[in-house]
Design a protein around this motif. Structure first.
Motif, PDB file in Angstrom:
ATOM      1  N   UNK A 275       0.849  -1.191   0.000  1.00 49.14           N
ATOM      2  CA  UNK A 275       0.000   0.000   0.000  1.00 49.14           C
ATOM      3  C   UNK A 275       0.887   1.244   0.000  1.00 49.14           C
ATOM      4  N   UNK A 276       0.706   2.099  -1.002  1.00 53.33           N
ATOM      5  CA  UNK A 276       1.421   3.364  -1.051  1.00 53.33           C
ATOM      6  C   UNK A 276       0.450   4.503  -0.759  1.00 53.33           C
ATOM      7  N   UNK A 277       0.952   5.501  -0.073  1.00 51.60           N
ATOM      8  CA  UNK A 277       0.172   6.697   0.241  1.00 51.60           C
ATOM      9  C   UNK A 277       0.730   7.873  -0.549  1.00 51.60           C
ATOM     10  N   UNK A 278      -0.149   8.555  -1.276  1.00 51.32           N
ATOM     11  CA  UNK A 278       0.252   9.733  -2.029  1.00 51.32           C
ATOM     12  C   UNK A 278      -0.799  10.821  -1.838  1.00 51.32           C
ATOM     13  N   UNK A 279      -0.605  11.950  -2.505  1.00 52.77           N
ATOM     14  CA  UNK A 279      -1.513  13.078  -2.364  1.00 52.77           C
ATOM     15  C   UNK A 279      -1.037  14.025  -1.272  1.00 52.77           C
ATOM     16  N   UNK A 280      -1.675  15.188  -1.194  1.00 51.15           N
ATOM     17  CA  UNK A 280      -1.262  16.207  -0.235  1.00 51.15           C
ATOM     18  C   UNK A 280      -1.292  15.736   1.203  1.00 51.15           C
ATOM     19  N   UNK A 281      -2.260  14.873   1.550  1.00 53.35           N
ATOM     20  CA  UNK A 281      -2.361  14.385   2.912  1.00 53.35           C
ATOM     21  C   UNK A 281      -1.174  13.555   3.345  1.00 53.35           C
ATOM     22  N   UNK A 282      -0.450  12.967   2.380  1.00 56.83           N
ATOM     23  CA  UNK A 282       0.702  12.124   2.714  1.00 56.83           C
ATOM     24  C   UNK A 282       1.906  12.944   3.158  1.00 56.83           C
ATOM     25  N   UNK A 283       1.832  14.270   3.033  1.00 57.76           N
ATOM     26  CA  UNK A 283       2.935  15.113   3.503  1.00 57.76           C
ATOM     27  C   UNK A 283       2.919  15.289   5.026  1.00 57.76           C
ATOM     28  N   UNK A 284       1.815  14.901   5.683  1.00 58.43           N
ATOM     29  CA  UNK A 284       1.711  14.984   7.138  1.00 58.43           C
ATOM     30  C   UNK A 284       2.176  13.651   7.728  1.00 58.43           C
ATOM     31  N   UNK A 285       3.388  13.650   8.318  1.00 55.13           N
ATOM     32  CA  UNK A 285       3.996  12.401   8.788  1.00 55.13           C
ATOM     33  C   UNK A 285       3.155  11.730   9.871  1.00 55.13           C
ATOM     34  N   UNK A 286       2.596  12.519  10.798  1.00 49.84           N
ATOM     35  CA  UNK A 286       1.778  11.912  11.855  1.00 49.84           C
ATOM     36  C   UNK A 286       0.527  11.260  11.271  1.00 49.84           C
ATOM     37  N   UNK A 287      -0.087  11.911  10.292  1.00 48.86           N
ATOM     38  CA  UNK A 287      -1.294  11.372   9.665  1.00 48.86           C
ATOM     39  C   UNK A 287      -0.980  10.035   8.988  1.00 48.86           C
ATOM     40  N   UNK A 288       0.159   9.962   8.297  1.00 55.43           N
ATOM     41  CA  UNK A 288       0.543   8.702   7.651  1.00 55.43           C
ATOM     42  C   UNK A 288       0.704   7.588   8.684  1.00 55.43           C
ATOM     43  N   UNK A 289       1.337   7.917   9.823  1.00 49.57           N
ATOM     44  CA  UNK A 289       1.518   6.910  10.871  1.00 49.57           C
ATOM     45  C   UNK A 289       0.165   6.494  11.450  1.00 49.57           C
ATOM     46  N   UNK A 290      -0.717   7.464  11.653  1.00 48.39           N
ATOM     47  CA  UNK A 290      -2.047   7.172  12.177  1.00 48.39           C
ATOM     48  C   UNK A 290      -2.809   6.260  11.224  1.00 48.39           C
ATOM     49  N   UNK A 291      -2.706   6.516   9.941  1.00 47.41           N
ATOM     50  CA  UNK A 291      -3.383   5.683   8.950  1.00 47.41           C
ATOM     51  C   UNK A 291      -2.831   4.266   8.965  1.00 47.41           C
ATOM     52  N   UNK A 292      -1.504   4.118   9.080  1.00 50.66           N
ATOM     53  CA  UNK A 292      -0.908   2.781   9.171  1.00 50.66           C
ATOM     54  C   UNK A 292      -1.415   2.041  10.403  1.00 50.66           C
ATOM     55  N   UNK A 293      -1.528   2.767  11.526  1.00 46.30           N
ATOM     56  CA  UNK A 293      -1.986   2.134  12.766  1.00 46.30           C
ATOM     57  C   UNK A 293      -3.454   1.728  12.679  1.00 46.30           C
ATOM     58  N   UNK A 294      -4.301   2.594  12.143  1.00 45.30           N
ATOM     59  CA  UNK A 294      -5.730   2.264  12.024  1.00 45.30           C
ATOM     60  C   UNK A 294      -5.926   1.108  11.050  1.00 45.30           C
ATOM     61  N   UNK A 295      -5.189   1.120   9.949  1.00 49.05           N
ATOM     62  CA  UNK A 295      -5.302   0.049   8.966  1.00 49.05           C
ATOM     63  C   UNK A 295      -4.675  -1.246   9.454  1.00 49.05           C
ATOM     64  N   UNK A 296      -3.676  -1.118  10.324  1.00 52.53           N
ATOM     65  CA  UNK A 296      -2.974  -2.311  10.788  1.00 52.53           C
ATOM     66  C   UNK A 296      -2.113  -2.936   9.718  1.00 52.53           C
ATOM     67  N   UNK A 297      -1.545  -2.105   8.834  1.00 55.67           N
ATOM     68  CA  UNK A 297      -0.702  -2.619   7.765  1.00 55.67           C
ATOM     69  C   UNK A 297       0.378  -1.587   7.449  1.00 55.67           C
TER      70      UNK A 297
END
Length: 487
Positions: free
Chosen positions: A384-406
């Protein structure tokens, strides 16, 4: 050297990339729109002038003799009518122009069986075929020799100096039959679409022709450069992220959330919210576009210091969650609910807590998207790759990884123009997967923290319970999400 050209909503872009993925030059020019209610139009001539200027700037300091090919992406469902010489007869009706509701009903009545066979069940008013029928009903196609052009078709015509084939990716929303590789002529005849108005169609990655002398003068691209059939912007971003192996996905978090994946088989959706493009090879590219996403941040926190809010939100790490709906027209993926509206579950006593609720809400919605795709039988367990403007927020990317569990991957450079440069490189005989492996660079991977995944799972379940209670999310999908959470 390979060129990727990108026609977005707000800009036209040119990127020059070498065979290792090194970006050698990039340039862009702005595009302007006319919006009023459901109307959204652009001047097609502006597409060409802006793109030509971007190409001239990008190539100004390079040895253009190294260029071997180019491909171009555009917005999905954007069309116009042109005369036999390629001169626009209508404005460009943009991807989200929604004035063809009446025509969409007629299109679905005539072609419903075909649309169901292709997996998306029905067409929306913003799709290209309803808009084409509306143009024809309003008399725009009465001239002899009139042609339907998708957004990129105007550019490839100008580049080649004559009309060339359209690509199957852009033709999808005009009703092109991706399985039979032909237009559904019986449906088109019933809808009153003249046979000669529709373009020839080829697979993405096919060589359409070469750049002519006039286009070379206008753009700085050498005469004789190969023009390669491109794809829509979402597919282009997917290629740019390297999400091409079966089960691989690219999650683009911009104003809204768009998921694009790869599957060895056609994914059919009875609800019609997921549809598949045909890949350049034998794979299918399922995807869906939500009406929720990072746009809620600009809506609710406009002008605020987002870095400071992120730092405060990360320190608080509360479990309130907000449904991050951006559109006033309801939701379209991972469920269709025109009546949907935003909500917040839990207490948000501070701006930082409210901010975190929206970050968490996007992550929960993203998880629901993957549960829905799994429910349909789409493979979802690849990278799974994350792109787009939202992916520039490092905490948000980590939060998404944690919620997804992947784990999630962040590419060094992921945009539609890069994806088109990768696709253009296939004209040398290499496969798309090989070209992407050589040219797409991953910056880093973020693994999930198991304890945080466990902590956020009840929040996610509360989120889907509320969506179900409000009647927007179907019970079968909610039950499937709960079963996956239990695993």
């Amino acid at each position: 050297m390979w060129l990727g050209l990108d026609l977005g909503t707000q800009s036209a872009r040119c990127v020059a990339v070498d065979g290792t993925g090194q970006v050698l030059a990039t340039a862009a020019r702005p595009l302007t729109s006319r919006r009023a209610g459901k109307k959204h139009e652009q001047d097609p001539e502006q597409w060409w002038s802006a793109l030509a200027a971007a190409c001239r700037e990008a190539l100004g300091g390079l040895d253009a003799r190294r260029i071997r090919g180019l491909a171009i992406d555009g917005t999905s469902g954007t069309i116009l009518l042109a005369d036999a010489h390629g001169t626009p007869l209508t404005p460009g009706l943009m991807y989200d122009d929604g004035r063809a509701a009446e025509q969409a009903a007629a299109v679905n009545a005539a072609g419903g069986a075909v649309w169901e066979e292709l997996g998306y069940r029905s067409m929306q008013p913003s799709w290209a075929l309803p808009k084409l029928r509306r143009l024809l009903e309003n008399g725009a196609g009465h001239r002899a020799g009139t042609r339907l052009l998708h957004q990129v078709d105007l550019i490839t015509w100008r580049l080649a100096g004559h009309q060339v084939a359209s690509d199957a990716s852009h033709a999808l929303k005009t009703g092109y039959h991706l399985v039979e590789a032909s237009w559904p002529h019986k449906v088109m005849a019933e809808l009153g679409v003249p046979e000669g108005i529709l373009p020839d169609v080829v697979r993405p990655g096919s060589v359409l022709g070469t750049v002519c002398a006039a286009a070379a003068d206008a753009t700085g691209i050498p005469e004789g450069t190969a023009i390669v059939a491109g794809m829509t912007d979402g597919c282009a971003a997917q290629i740019g992220a390297g999400a091409l192996a079966p089960g691989a996905w690219n999650s683009v978090l911009g104003t809204t959330l768009v998921l694009k994946g790869s599957s060895p088989h056609l994914v059919r959706d009875p609800a019609g919210v997921v549809y598949c493009h045909r890949g350049p090879g034998d794979n299918w590219l399922p995807g869906g576009a939500s009406s929720s996403g990072a746009g809620v941040i600009s809506q609710h926190f406009h002008g605020e210091n987002l870095d400071a809010l992120t730092e405060q939100a990360a320190a608080l790490d509360p479990d309130a969650v907000a449904y991050p709906l951006v559109s006033t027209g309801g939701e379209r993926f991972p469920f269709r609910a025109p009546e949907a509206e935003p909500f917040v579950l839990g207490q948000v006593p501070t701006r930082a807590a409210e901010f975190h609720a929206y970050l968490l809400g996007v992550a929960c919605l993203e998880r629901l998207c993957f549960d829905y795709l799994d429910h349909l039988g789409a493979p979802v367990d690849g990278p799974l790759t994350l792109t787009g403007g939202g992916a520039r927020n490092a905490y948000w990317c980590r939060l998404r990884a944690d919620v997804l569990g992947r784990p999630v991957r962040l590419p060094q450079q992921a945009e539609g123009a890069l994806g088109m440069a990768v696709l253009a490189a296939t004209s040398s005989g290499t496969s798309l997967e090989e070209a992407a492996a050589a040219m797409v660079r991953i910056d880093r991977e973020i693994p999930p923290t198991p304890a945080r995944t466990t902590r956020y799972t009840p929040v996610y379940l509360r989120f889907i319970d509320e969506l179900t209670r409000r009647g927007w999310l179907g019970q079968a999908v909610a039950d499937h999400a709960r079963r996956r959470a239990a695993q």
